[in-house]
Design a protein around this motif. Structure first.
Motif, PDB file in Angstrom:
ATOM      1  N   ASP A   1       1.539   8.163  -1.932  1.00  0.00           N
ATOM      2  CA  ASP A   1       2.181   8.392  -3.196  1.00  0.00           C
ATOM      3  C   ASP A   1       2.711   6.735  -4.288  1.00  0.00           C
ATOM      4  N   GLU A   2       2.618   6.010  -3.792  1.00  0.00           N
ATOM      5  CA  GLU A   2       2.709   4.896  -5.006  1.00  0.00           C
ATOM      6  C   GLU A   2       2.400   4.522  -5.831  1.00  0.00           C
ATOM      7  N   LYS A   3       3.012   4.191  -7.126  1.00  0.00           N
ATOM      8  CA  LYS A   3       2.127   4.243  -8.437  1.00  0.00           C
ATOM      9  C   LYS A   3       1.914   2.744  -8.474  1.00  0.00           C
ATOM     10  N   LEU A   4       0.456   2.669  -8.702  1.00  0.00           N
ATOM     11  CA  LEU A   4       0.362   1.367  -9.124  1.00  0.00           C
ATOM     12  C   LEU A   4       0.341   0.824 -10.827  1.00  0.00           C
ATOM     13  N   HIS A   5       0.532  -0.378 -10.541  1.00  0.00           N
ATOM     14  CA  HIS A   5       0.127  -1.410 -12.148  1.00  0.00           C
ATOM     15  C   HIS A   5      -1.147  -1.848 -11.674  1.00  0.00           C
ATOM     16  N   LEU A   6      -2.510  -1.533 -13.014  1.00  0.00           N
ATOM     17  CA  LEU A   6      -3.405  -1.936 -12.891  1.00  0.00           C
ATOM     18  C   LEU A   6      -3.856  -2.978 -13.735  1.00  0.00           C
ATOM     19  N   VAL A   7      -4.060  -3.931 -13.342  1.00  0.00           N
ATOM     20  CA  VAL A   7      -4.590  -5.012 -13.964  1.00  0.00           C
ATOM     21  C   VAL A   7      -6.110  -5.895 -13.905  1.00  0.00           C
TER      22      VAL A   7
ATOM     23  N   VAL B   1      -2.072  -3.629  -8.295  1.00  0.00           N
ATOM     24  CA  VAL B   1      -3.663  -3.603  -8.335  1.00  0.00           C
ATOM     25  C   VAL B   1      -4.398  -4.529  -9.345  1.00  0.00           C
ATOM     26  N   PHE B   2      -5.186  -5.877  -8.979  1.00  0.00           N
ATOM     27  CA  PHE B   2      -5.785  -7.165  -9.917  1.00  0.00           C
ATOM     28  C   PHE B   2      -7.353  -6.511 -10.014  1.00  0.00           C
TER      29      PHE B   2
ATOM     30  N   VAL C   1       0.998  -7.416  -3.765  1.00  0.00           N
ATOM     31  CA  VAL C   1      -0.010  -7.505  -5.142  1.00  0.00           C
ATOM     32  C   VAL C   1      -1.454  -7.231  -5.056  1.00  0.00           C
ATOM     33  N   VAL C   2      -2.371  -6.402  -4.950  1.00  0.00           N
ATOM     34  CA  VAL C   2      -3.425  -6.317  -4.176  1.00  0.00           C
ATOM     35  C   VAL C   2      -5.172  -7.074  -4.764  1.00  0.00           C
TER      36      VAL C   2
END
Length: 359
Positions: free
Chosen positions: A10-16, A227-228, A271-272
């Motif tokens: 259910d996590e919301k991700l910051h995609l870079v 997530v990068f 950080v992934v």
């Protein structure tokens, strides 16, 4: 264990997205496909620099992943750039007029005017709003210039972002972020105070190819994981020659900095890191055939599933499902080579069958 997996899902991700031209564009598209297929494409924010920002921008603007795949596979990127100058002319002009001043090249081999028009027809002149989207360029002095729906912001290393202008047109922002010095003509944007900013590739700032602090700038508290995706430096003779030329001309200022592992301590969230090794296409290979574009997308797809597994974001069942699909793709490619079948057509059919694509 199952409760923990459910909570993570259910996590919301910051995609870079990092830089890397065509390699970054295709690999980051692969990342989006993998996240969506695995039910993890729940976005708090998405943004990036250079070629990596292109699929994010199109997705945030409301295009489906199938539409973005069609653009990436079916379009000859060569039609989006127009030759303007010979390399020898660009280098000579910069050496004579700019090197002593420590400035980046004012000319480029290619114009991105056609690319800007292509983006405009898909973005309709509006900042992407399905997801919170940003991109970034670098000015001639190495400062970061951030583009968001709320305006343009500038930051010098060690200082905070300061707003300098109203929101730019999204096609101008993307083109600015993709402007590799000497390769593309710089993008000039007017300032409300007078004058203009000459902008270059977002990978040339003090953060190099990994501008992760932008997420921290926005104080995105609703997201719980960053997530990068970074395709890294290209390892071929063409790239080595290009880098050698620009080190001579502008002392490395025209080249991005590839940072080491970032870690989690500076961001207050895990950080992934997705680090695909993209060899199917080159960064500036605008006319690559569909089969090799698909391979680059799959390289991003595979690296994403592996990174998610390492980070504990996939259940055992999901991990085995991803591995099974990638094995199917490997067997399909071998069969297509042996029987001289169209790998692109067969691959798309397989991805539809397995639910990665809808059509």
């Amino acid at each position: 264990m199952s409760a923990q997996i459910s909570q993570q899902a259910d996590e919301k991700l910051h995609l870079v997205a990092g830089s890397g031209g065509c390699r970054a564009m295709l690999a980051n598209l692969g990342m989006l496909l993998a996240l969506n297929w695995l039910g993890k494409l729940k976005v708090a924010s998405m943004g990036g620099i250079s070629g990596g920002a292109i699929p994010f921008c199109l997705y945030a603007a409301g295009l489906s992943l199938e539409e973005i795949v069609d653009c990436a596979i079916g379009l000859d990127f060569e039609t989006l750039v127009r030759p303007q100058e010979k390399l020898s002319s660009v280098l000579k002009t910069h050496y004579q007029a700019g090197r002593r001043k420590g400035r980046l090249p004012g000319k480029g081999i290619y114009s991105m005017e056609n690319f800007a028009k292509w983006l405009e027809t898909r973005l309709k002149g509006e900042w992407p709003r399905r997801e919170l989207f940003w991109t970034m360029a670098t000015d001639d002095n190495g400062a970061q210039v951030l583009f968001t729906e709320n305006g343009m912001f500038k930051r010098i290393q060690g200082e905070a972002f300061q707003q300098i202008a109203a929101p730019a047109r999204p096609e101008s922002a993307i083109c600015a972020s993709c402007t590799v010095p000497g390769f593309f003509i710089p993008i000039n944007l007017p300032l409300p105070t007078g004058g203009q900013l000459q902008l270059y590739d977002g990978a040339l700032s003090f953060e190099g190819t990994r501008p992760l602090s932008v997420v921290d700038f926005f104080a995105f508290k609703q997201g719980t994981r960053l997530v990068f995706c970074d395709v890294g430096a290209e390892r071929n003779n063409y790239d080595r020659l290009y880098n050698s030329i620009w080190r001579i001309i502008c002392g490395g200022r025209c080249l991005p900095s590839y940072k080491a592992k970032t870690g989690e301590k500076n961001f207050g969230m895990p950080v992934v890191e997705i680090l695909p090794t993209v060899t199917a296409v080159r960064s500036f290979e605008f006319s690559a055939p569909a089969s090799r574009k698909w391979k680059a997308i799959l390289e991003g797809f595979a690296a994403t599933t592996q990174a998610l597994t390492r980070s504990g974001l996939l259940s055992l069942e999901e991990t085995m499902q991803a591995r099974g699909l990638l094995q199917e793709v490997e067997h399909l490619e071998k069969a297509c080579q042996e029987e001289r079948l169209d790998f692109s057509v067969k691959l798309r059919a397989l991805l539809i069958l397995r639910g990665v694509l809808k059509s």
